[in-house]
Motif scaffolding. Structure first.
Motif, mmCIF file in Angstrom:
data_model
loop_
_atom_site.group_PDB
_atom_site.id
_atom_site.type_symbol
_atom_site.label_atom_id
_atom_site.label_comp_id
_atom_site.label_asym_id
_atom_site.label_seq_id
_atom_site.Cartn_x
_atom_site.Cartn_y
_atom_site.Cartn_z
ATOM 1 N N LEU A 198 29.357 48.963 20.652
ATOM 2 C CA LEU A 198 28.214 49.209 21.543
ATOM 3 C C LEU A 198 27.405 50.406 21.064
ATOM 4 O O LEU A 198 27.968 51.452 20.729
ATOM 5 N N LEU A 207 26.257 50.838 30.191
ATOM 6 C CA LEU A 207 27.546 51.520 30.351
ATOM 7 C C LEU A 207 28.468 50.764 31.311
ATOM 8 O O LEU A 207 29.675 50.700 31.098
ATOM 9 N N ILE A 210 31.324 48.293 30.372
ATOM 10 C CA ILE A 210 32.559 48.764 29.730
ATOM 11 C C ILE A 210 33.754 48.576 30.661
ATOM 12 O O ILE A 210 34.855 48.235 30.222
ATOM 13 N N ASP A 211 33.511 48.742 31.942
ATOM 14 C CA ASP A 211 34.547 48.557 32.941
ATOM 15 C C ASP A 211 35.244 47.207 32.725
ATOM 16 O O ASP A 211 36.470 47.102 32.699
ATOM 17 N N LEU A 213 34.843 45.234 29.954
ATOM 18 C CA LEU A 213 35.311 45.047 28.574
ATOM 19 C C LEU A 213 36.719 45.606 28.385
ATOM 20 O O LEU A 213 37.478 45.132 27.543
ATOM 21 N N LEU A 214 37.059 46.617 29.188
ATOM 22 C CA LEU A 214 38.400 47.198 29.091
ATOM 23 C C LEU A 214 39.476 46.151 29.360
ATOM 24 O O LEU A 214 40.592 46.242 28.851
ATOM 25 N N ILE A 220 37.155 49.260 21.320
ATOM 26 C CA ILE A 220 35.729 49.420 21.645
ATOM 27 C C ILE A 220 35.182 50.570 20.799
ATOM 28 O O ILE A 220 35.673 51.705 20.884
ATOM 29 N N ILE A 222 31.996 52.940 19.791
ATOM 30 C CA ILE A 222 30.757 53.393 20.425
ATOM 31 C C ILE A 222 29.904 54.158 19.413
ATOM 32 O O ILE A 222 30.384 55.071 18.741
ATOM 33 N N TYR A 254 36.593 55.614 32.257
ATOM 34 C CA TYR A 254 36.821 54.535 31.273
ATOM 35 C C TYR A 254 37.823 55.005 30.213
ATOM 36 O O TYR A 254 38.707 54.250 29.800
ATOM 37 N N PHE A 265 39.555 53.261 22.168
ATOM 38 C CA PHE A 265 38.149 53.668 22.100
ATOM 39 C C PHE A 265 37.947 54.378 20.776
ATOM 40 O O PHE A 265 38.717 55.286 20.438
ATOM 41 N N GLU A 391 30.679 39.591 30.942
ATOM 42 C CA GLU A 391 31.287 40.273 32.090
ATOM 43 C C GLU A 391 31.661 39.257 33.175
ATOM 44 O O GLU A 391 32.391 39.589 34.110
#
Ligand SMILES: Nc1ncnc2c1ncn2[C@@H]1O[C@H](COP(=O)(O)OP(=O)(O)O)[C@@H](O)[C@H]1O
Ligand SMILES: O=C(OP(=O)(O)O)[C@H](O)COP(=O)(O)O
Length: 403
Positions: A198, A207, A210-211, A213-214, A220, A222, A254, A265, A391
């Protein structure tokens, strides 16, 4: 969802068909620097025209403030669509006013018109249902049928995307069908490791995904303007870099959840910084310096990932089986800040992973930087739209096309 083929089979000759496209292309003045989004919707427009429809193409471009602004005119996109179709495309200098009404009234069977930027009207993006509805009523007067094919904007609850299809018989265009077909696979059986990259500048918009995508991704990465809110969340100063200060606590959440879930991450370890944003017109040398990600000077701005980060990200993508990438790693429009984006694109080309690149600027970057589109699994015309689809959200522009 009715398909465009079903609509064509019912017969569209002589009908005015409103095509909600996403012609939000990058411009350098009035020069289109990447016409991917226009090429993507061309088959829909040309199939309708060939079937004798009077085609009214509409789109937003950029984010004008609800009033006409020549810098955001769709005139260059209309001209390019005409070149791609190999036929004259009429252009209305307003969206629902005299010019639009006259232009549409003058169409003969098989002809195409583009109306001016939908966002020159405050009703298009209004949060007020009545104001949006009133604008949709005006748009509805221009057409008999509606085809939704602006995939890049289906996540927007806007008049032309959400309210207008409720007022006209409607169908989904071929671009939307293709995009949804590919992305659906990523929501079902995704090959692992699954890495998501991202970046970009629409930080506050993106943003939130991401919640979700976790729960889905293994890794991930960034970069781009997104990185600085993460670096800040880790306690580092980010100078005058793009920062979504109000999101710092959410990002800290996150990072914590990722640790609990075992999701990795990957953040920049170094960045290219300068005192000012580069001149994208003259492309004058920007003379950036490379600094460690935890040592960004207070008066400087991070504008690309650095060389050590490029290597790190390439290594983190090398063994992925699936990659979804949205958002350039830096201000790729300037040659001094294009290396990060190039490195990620190259890593995807080199990797056997099934890769999906999504977003107006990300897709444009890949092509402008000279990569072969066919070297990627899929290049999507939508960034935010793809992310929100992944999502599992109900997207207003897709829901509105349901029967
Ligand atoms: N560090 C950065 N600071 C400011 N802007 C950035 C940075 N990195 C990338 N960008 C900008 O992000 C823009 C693209 O962002 P975005 O619209 O979110 O991507 P997409 O259109 O692919 O979804 C590009 O114009 C690029 O210049
Ligand atoms: O460029 C777009 O989205 P993207 O940058 O997420 O790909 C779409 O045209 C939507 O534009 P918007 O984010 O101004 O609503």
């Amino acid at each position: 969802m009715k398909t465009i083929d079903e609509l064509l089979a019912e017969g569209v000759a002589g009908k005015r068909v409103f095509v909600r496209a996403d012609l939000n292309v990058p411009l350098d003045g009035t020069t289109i620097t990447d016409d991917g989004r226009i090429r993507a919707v061309r088959p829909t427009v040309s199939a309708l025209a060939a079937a004798g429809a009077r085609v009214v193409v509409a789109s937003h471009l950029g984010r004008p403030k609800g009033a006409p602004d020549p810098a955001f005119s769709l005139a260059p996109a209309a001209a390019r669509l005409g070149e791609l179709l190999g036929s004259e495309v009429a252009f209305a200098t307003d969206t629902v006013g005299e010019s639009a009404r006259a232009t549409v009234a003058a169409l003969t069977d098989g002809q195409v018109a583009v109306i001016e930027n939908l966002r020159f009207n405050a009703g298009e993006t209004s949060k007020d249902d009545a104001e949006r509805g009133a604008f949709a009523d005006q748009l509805a007067e221009l057409a008999d049928l509606y085809v939704g094919d602006g995939f890049g904007a289906v996540h927007r609850k806007h008049a032309s995307v959400f309210d207008l299809p409720a007022r006209l018989p409607h169908a989904a265009g071929g671009l939307i069908a293709t995009e949804v077909g590919v992305l659906k696979k990523l929501t079902e059986d995704v090959a692992r490791p699954y890495a998501v990259v991202l970046g970009g500048a629409k930080v506050s918009d993106k943003l939130g995904v991401i919640d979700h995508l976790l729960e889905k991704a293994d890794r991930i990465l960034i970069g781009g303007g997104m990185a600085y809110t993460f670096l800040k969340a880790q306690g580092h100063e980010v100078g005058i870099s793009l920062l979504q200060e109000d999101q710092v606590p959410a990002v800290q959440g996150y990072l914590k959840r990722a640790e609990e879930l075992g999701v990795e991450f990957v953040l920049p370890v170094d960045v290219l910084v300068a005192h000012e944003f580069p001149d994208l017109k003259t492309k004058a040398p920007a003379h950036p310096t490379t600094v460690a990600a935890d040592a960004i000077p207070a008066d400087q701005e991070g504008l690309d990932i650095g060389p050590a980060t490029r290597e790190l990200y390439a290594a983190k993508l090398a063994d992925a089986a699936t990659v979804f990438w949205n958002g350039p790693m830096g201000v790729f429009e300037h040659p001094d800040y294009a290396e990060g984006t190039k490195a990620v694109a190259q890593a995807l080309v080199d990797s056997p992973a099934f890769s999906v690149v999504g977003g107006g600027d990300s897709a444009a970057a890949v092509r402008i930087l000279g990569f072969d589109e066919n070297a990627f699994g899929h290049i999507s015309t939508g960034g935010g739209a793809s992310l929100e689809y992944l999502e599992g959200k109900t997207l207003p522009g897709l829901a509105a096309l349901e029967d």
